[in-house]
Scaffold this motif. Structure first.
Motif, PDB file in Angstrom:
ATOM      1  N   GLY A 116       0.866  -1.229   0.145  1.00 24.97           N
ATOM      2  CA  GLY A 116       0.031  -0.056  -0.075  1.00 24.97           C
ATOM      3  C   GLY A 116       0.890   1.115  -0.008  1.00 24.97           C
ATOM      4  N   PHE A 117       2.036   1.199   0.658  1.00 25.89           N
ATOM      5  CA  PHE A 117       2.770   2.392   0.769  1.00 25.89           C
ATOM      6  C   PHE A 117       3.587   2.533  -0.549  1.00 25.89           C
ATOM      7  CE2 PHE A 117       7.211   3.903   2.127  1.00 25.89           C
ATOM      8  CZ  PHE A 117       6.772   5.272   2.442  1.00 25.89           C
ATOM      9  N   PHE A 118       4.049   1.706  -1.062  1.00 28.97           N
ATOM     10  CA  PHE A 118       4.644   1.543  -2.600  1.00 28.97           C
ATOM     11  C   PHE A 118       3.552   2.111  -3.636  1.00 28.97           C
ATOM     12  CE2 PHE A 118       7.429  -2.234  -1.221  1.00 28.97           C
ATOM     13  CZ  PHE A 118       8.228  -1.465  -0.627  1.00 28.97           C
ATOM     14  N   ALA A 119       2.377   1.765  -3.401  1.00 27.47           N
ATOM     15  CA  ALA A 119       1.406   2.162  -4.401  1.00 27.47           C
ATOM     16  C   ALA A 119       1.236   3.698  -4.070  1.00 27.47           C
ATOM     17  CB  ALA A 119      -0.047   1.424  -4.151  1.00 27.47           C
ATOM     18  N   ILE A 120       1.094   4.145  -2.976  1.00 26.67           N
ATOM     19  CA  ILE A 120       0.887   5.495  -2.625  1.00 26.67           C
ATOM     20  C   ILE A 120       2.077   6.361  -3.243  1.00 26.67           C
ATOM     21  CG2 ILE A 120       0.802   7.355  -1.074  1.00 26.67           C
ATOM     22  CD1 ILE A 120      -0.671   5.498   0.789  1.00 26.67           C
ATOM     23  N   ILE A 121       3.382   5.906  -3.296  1.00 24.98           N
ATOM     24  CA  ILE A 121       4.413   6.412  -3.783  1.00 24.98           C
ATOM     25  C   ILE A 121       4.203   6.735  -5.349  1.00 24.98           C
ATOM     26  CG2 ILE A 121       6.938   6.517  -3.943  1.00 24.98           C
ATOM     27  CD1 ILE A 121       7.142   5.333  -1.114  1.00 24.98           C
ATOM     28  N   ARG A 122       4.089   5.192  -5.830  1.00 22.92           N
ATOM     29  CA  ARG A 122       3.656   5.375  -7.407  1.00 22.92           C
ATOM     30  C   ARG A 122       2.482   6.305  -7.580  1.00 22.92           C
ATOM     31  NH1 ARG A 122       4.871   0.063  -6.789  1.00 22.92           N
ATOM     32  NH2 ARG A 122       2.723  -0.791  -6.170  1.00 22.92           N
ATOM     33  N   HIS A 123       1.425   6.297  -6.867  1.00 22.56           N
ATOM     34  CA  HIS A 123       0.464   7.324  -7.296  1.00 22.56           C
ATOM     35  C   HIS A 123       0.813   8.646  -7.198  1.00 22.56           C
ATOM     36  CE1 HIS A 123      -3.504   9.066  -7.291  1.00 22.56           C
ATOM     37  NE2 HIS A 123      -3.220   9.804  -6.201  1.00 22.56           N
ATOM     38  N   ASN A 124       1.642   9.019  -6.521  1.00 23.20           N
ATOM     39  CA  ASN A 124       2.308  10.419  -6.183  1.00 23.20           C
ATOM     40  C   ASN A 124       2.905  10.968  -7.418  1.00 23.20           C
ATOM     41  OD1 ASN A 124       1.530  10.814  -3.531  1.00 23.20           O
ATOM     42  ND2 ASN A 124       3.594  10.522  -2.559  1.00 23.20           N
ATOM     43  N   ALA A 125       3.655  10.193  -8.337  1.00 18.08           N
ATOM     44  CA  ALA A 125       4.173  10.502  -9.485  1.00 18.08           C
ATOM     45  C   ALA A 125       3.006  11.067 -10.548  1.00 18.08           C
ATOM     46  CB  ALA A 125       4.660   9.473 -10.313  1.00 18.08           C
TER      47      ALA A 125
END
Length: 193
Positions: free
Chosen positions: A86-95
Motif C-alpha cells: 500500500g505504501f509503495f502504491a501511494i508513492i507510485r500514485h504520487n508521480a
C-alpha cells in the motif's frame, strides 16, 4: 436546533466538496499555478466564500493534504498482499499528482516554523507515519525477515527521510522512480523482494 444542525451538516458537506475539488485542481494544474480563486471557481464560490469554510489559506492547504492522506489511505491501505505494498502504491500514485507533491513539499517546509498553522498537523502526521512504519518493521522482525538488532523506530525515520527526499529529487528530475527506490531500501532492510 434542527436548522442549526442542518446548517452544520451543509457546511461540512461543502467543505468536503471544496477539498475534493481542490485535490483534482491542484493535481492537474500544480500547487504554484493554482490560486484560491481557481479553487473557489471549481465549487461555485467567491474567494471570500471559499475561505469562509477555513480559518486561513494555510488551513485550506493543510486540509487539502489531510484529505489527500484520507483518499490515499482508503485507496491503497487495503491491498490484499503485504501492508508495505500500500505504501509503495501511494508513492507510485504520487508521480501522477505532481501538484499535490509540490504542495506537500512546500507546506511541510513552511510548517517547520512552530508558529505556522500547519506545524501541528505535520508533527502529528510524521509521528503517525513513524509509528505505523516501525510497526511494519517489527512485524518483519517477528517473521524473521529483519535482523532483531535493527532499531525499528530509527529505521522508520530513515524511510520517512528517504521518501521525502526522493519526492524532492523527483520534482527536479522526473526520471527518478520513487517507488522503485523505496522498494530497494525495503529490500535492503528486510531481504524481501
Amino acid at each position: 436546533m434542527a436548522a442549526r444542525r442542518g446548517s452544520y451538516a451543509k457546511g461540512v458537506a461543502k467543505r468536503e466538496e471544496i477539498l475534493t475539488a481542490a485535490l483534482d485542481v491542484i493535481a492537474r494544474h500544480g500547487y504554484r499555478r493554482t490560486s484560491v480563486r481557481e479553487l473557489a471557481d471549481a465549487v461555485g464560490l467567491s474567494q471570500a466564500g471559499l475561505l469562509h469554510y477555513f480559518s486561513s489559506k494555510e488551513e485550506l492547504f493543510q486540509e487539502i493534504l489531510r484529505k489527500r492522506d484520507e483518499v490515499d489511505s482508503h485507496a491503497f491501505d487495503s491491498t490484499p498482499t503485504h501492508p508495505i505494498d500500500g505504501f509503495f502504491a501511494i508513492i507510485r500514485h504520487n508521480a501522477d499528482v505532481p501538484g499535490l507533491v509540490q504542495l506537500y513539499a512546500q507546506l511541510s517546509t513552511e510548517a517547520g516554523d512552530p508558529d505556522h498553522p500547519a506545524h501541528d498537523f505535520f508533527v502529528e502526521r510524521y509521528r503517525q507515519f513513524r509509528a505505523t512504519f516501525a510497526g511494519l518493521i517489527r512485524d518483519e522482525q517477528a517473521a524473521g525477515n529483519v535482523d532483531a538488532d535493527i532499531d525499528a523506530d530509527r529505521t522508520a525515520d530513515l524511510f520517512l527521510a528517504a521518501a521525502d527526499g526522493l519526492q524532492t529529487q523527483w520534482m527536479l528530475d522526473r526520471s527518478i522512480d520513487m517507488a522503485e527506490s523505496i522498494g530497494y531500501l525495503w529490500h535492503l532492510v528486510t531481504r524481501r523482494v
